[in-house]
Design a protein around this motif. Sequence first.
Motif, PDB file in Angstrom:
ATOM      1  N   THR A 195      83.605  15.104 -16.632  1.00 19.76           N
ATOM      2  CA  THR A 195      82.566  15.531 -16.253  1.00 19.76           C
ATOM      3  C   THR A 195      81.363  15.697 -17.477  1.00 19.76           C
ATOM      4  N   GLU A 196      80.209  15.718 -17.136  1.00 16.66           N
ATOM      5  CA  GLU A 196      79.037  15.625 -18.174  1.00 16.66           C
ATOM      6  C   GLU A 196      79.302  16.849 -18.968  1.00 16.66           C
ATOM      7  N   ALA A 197      79.755  18.150 -18.584  1.00 14.68           N
ATOM      8  CA  ALA A 197      79.743  19.236 -19.288  1.00 14.68           C
ATOM      9  C   ALA A 197      81.019  19.020 -20.469  1.00 14.68           C
ATOM     10  N   GLN A 198      81.990  18.225 -20.119  1.00 17.23           N
ATOM     11  CA  GLN A 198      82.843  17.754 -21.158  1.00 17.23           C
ATOM     12  C   GLN A 198      82.347  16.768 -22.198  1.00 17.23           C
ATOM     13  N   ALA A 199      81.478  15.875 -21.711  1.00 20.41           N
ATOM     14  CA  ALA A 199      80.966  15.043 -22.478  1.00 20.41           C
ATOM     15  C   ALA A 199      80.148  15.550 -23.528  1.00 20.41           C
ATOM     16  N   GLN A 200      79.327  16.715 -22.948  1.00 24.21           N
ATOM     17  CA  GLN A 200      78.373  17.152 -23.961  1.00 24.21           C
ATOM     18  C   GLN A 200      79.120  18.127 -24.926  1.00 24.21           C
ATOM     19  N   TRP A 244      86.501   8.677 -16.484  1.00 24.99           N
ATOM     20  CA  TRP A 244      86.009   8.215 -15.084  1.00 24.99           C
ATOM     21  C   TRP A 244      84.559   8.692 -15.054  1.00 24.99           C
ATOM     22  N   LEU A 245      84.125   9.405 -15.905  1.00 23.15           N
ATOM     23  CA  LEU A 245      82.586   9.693 -16.102  1.00 23.15           C
ATOM     24  C   LEU A 245      81.623   8.648 -16.334  1.00 23.15           C
ATOM     25  N   ALA A 270      91.010  21.120 -20.732  1.00 21.55           N
ATOM     26  CA  ALA A 270      90.977  22.287 -21.278  1.00 21.55           C
ATOM     27  C   ALA A 270      89.670  22.918 -21.581  1.00 21.55           C
ATOM     28  N   ILE A 271      88.631  22.036 -21.777  1.00 19.95           N
ATOM     29  CA  ILE A 271      87.333  22.557 -22.088  1.00 19.95           C
ATOM     30  C   ILE A 271      86.504  23.429 -21.155  1.00 19.95           C
ATOM     31  N   HIS A 272      86.105  24.526 -21.656  1.00 18.40           N
ATOM     32  CA  HIS A 272      85.396  25.492 -20.836  1.00 18.40           C
ATOM     33  C   HIS A 272      86.532  26.148 -20.095  1.00 18.40           C
ATOM     34  N   THR A 273      87.767  26.237 -20.659  1.00 18.62           N
ATOM     35  CA  THR A 273      88.855  27.101 -19.816  1.00 18.62           C
ATOM     36  C   THR A 273      89.291  28.104 -20.847  1.00 18.62           C
TER      37      THR A 273
END
Length: 569
Positions: free
Chosen positions: A517-522, A535-536, A485-488
Motif C-alpha cells: 500500500t502507498e501508506a506503508q511506502a510513505q 505488489w505496490l 504491521a504498519i499502522h496496526t
Amino acid sequence: MHIFNHQIRLTQPPSEHQQRTRQSWFSSRHLRPILFTLICSLLPIVMSYSWTLAHTKQQRREAFAQQFELSYQAINQNLLALHHYFIGLDRLDINCAPETLLALRKVHFQITYVAELGLVDQSGQLRCSSWGPVNPPYEVLKPVANQQLRYYGPSVLEYSQEVAMIIAKTRSNGSEINAAIPLSVFKAFVQGNDNKQDLVALVDSNNGTPLFVNGHYSLPLQHGKTLFPLTQSVIDQTAHFDDSNRRYYLAKPFSALPGLSLLSTRTEQQLYLGAHRLSLLQVALYLLLICGIFYFIQRQQGRRLSQKSQLKTAIRNQEFINYYQAIWDSRTGRLIGVELLARWLHPIDGIRSPDSFLPDIQRYRLQVALTEQLLATLKTDLNGLLTHNALLKININITGQHLNDPEFVVKLLAIHQTCRQICLEITETQLVDIDSPQVQDALSKLQTQGVKLAIDDFGTGYAGLQYLQQLPLDTLKIDRSFVAAIHTDSPQAKVLDGVIDLALNLNLQIVAEGVETEAQAQYLRDKGVYLHQGWLYSKAGPIEDLLTLIPIIEPPAARPFNPVYAEST
C-alpha cells in the motif's frame, strides 16, 4: 523474500567411516519399512486385542451371571408359590377335619414336587398331614413367632420314608403349616452342570453350611471378612478361595426364603478358557491392518523416492525457470535491482509455486544444483537489462550448503565478472556454521571480489544478531510481516522501528519486502527506508515481464514514477 526458507545446519563433510556406515544402513533400507510397519501396527493391535480380551471376559462373566440368575429365579419362584399356598391355608382347622384334608390334598396335587403337607400346633406336635390325621401326634420343632418362610431338616417322612427338607411358615394363630420337599428335588436344582471346576450350592444364609452341593465346596478368603451371614446379594466378585483357586463367584439369599442362599463359583482359568486366543477374524483383521500400513509406508517411500527422481530430472531438463522480483527506489521510481526466484514449469501441472517443491529440494540437498541452473539462465536473461543499467543489483538467495561447495563459489565468482552488482541473501532462519573453515574461506573470496552480502527476513529467526556481528553484511532486508504491521497495534509494528534504527546505526542498506500500500511506502520513506519490494510496484515474474519495466530504468526525468503504472505492467 527468499528461495530457501527452511533451517539448514552445515557441518564438515562426513568421514570415510561415516560414509561406510551410511551406505551400510541404506543398503538395508528395505528392512526399514518392515520395522516401521511393525512399530506402527503394534499400538492399534495391542489396543484392539486388549479391548477384545476385556470384552470377551465381560461376556463370559455376564453369561455365568445369567446362568446363575436363571437357577436362582427357578428356585425362588417355586418358594414364592409355596408361600402363596401357605397364606391361603392360614385359617385351616388343625384338627384334620374332612374339609382340612381336602384343602391340603388339593394343594398337594397342585405342587408336584411336595411329598406331603402338614399342620403343627403351637406346642410343636404334627397333628395332620395331606395323607391324613397323625395319631398319635408327631413331635417336631415348635413354631417360631416369625411368619417368614423357614427351613429345617432333613427329616424322614413317616408315610413315604423319604428324606426331605421341611419348608415351614408360622400361621396367624401361632400354629405352623409346612411342606416336605424331597432332597432329590433340591439336588436337581444344583445339578446338571458338566463343568467339574464349578461349584453350585444351596447354603445356610447365616453360617454358610452347605445343604446341597454340586462340585467341591469352598469359600472365599476375605482377608478378615467373611461372606456369611449373607444378607444381600454378592454379584460380580473375584477372590482367592480356600481351595487355592482364584474364582469368580456370585451369592444371593432367596427373597422368599432369606435363610437359604444360592452360591455359584467358577475358577478364572475355566471362566476365561480360550479367551486369550485370537479368532480367525481377528487374525485376518490384524494381517489386513499390517498389510495396509506396509502398503501406505511403501507408497510414501516410493513417492519420496519418486519425488527426488522427479526433481533431479526437472533440474537436468531445466524445467525450473527464473522469476524476478523488482527492487525499487521509492524516491526516484527507478528499478535498481532484482531478486532471483524460482518456479517449476511442470510438464503436466504448469507453473508450480516454491512451496510445492522447495521443502523437497532442501530435504534431498538439491539447493546447489537448482541454483546453478538458475544462474545459467540468469546470464542470458540479464544481457538486455545490463545494457541499460550496468549497475543493476542482482540478489541471489543462498544457504550454508552453497558456501560449503567450493565449485559453486567458483561458478558464482565467474558470473560476478559479468555482473558486478551481485548480492547474496542469507535468510536469518538459516543456520550457517560461520566458524567452519570452508564457510570462512568462501566468505573471504566473495568479499575480496566485491560480492555483497545481505541478511534476509531479519527479525523472524534466531540468528540475526549473530549474523550482524560475524558476517560482512552490506544490506538488511525487513521481512514482509513487519511491513504488514504498519499502522496496526501489533507488537511487530514497534519492533519494525527498532530494526530500522539498528540498521541505520550500522550503516546498512535497508530493503523493505512486501510493500503493498502507498501508506506503508510513505511510512517507510519517512523512516529513511527507500528501497522497496512488493505488489505496490510490481509482482514477481519471468524475464519477459521484467523487460516491460525497462523504461522505468531510465532517468526519472524521462518518466515520472507511477506505482499504479508499475503494478499494471
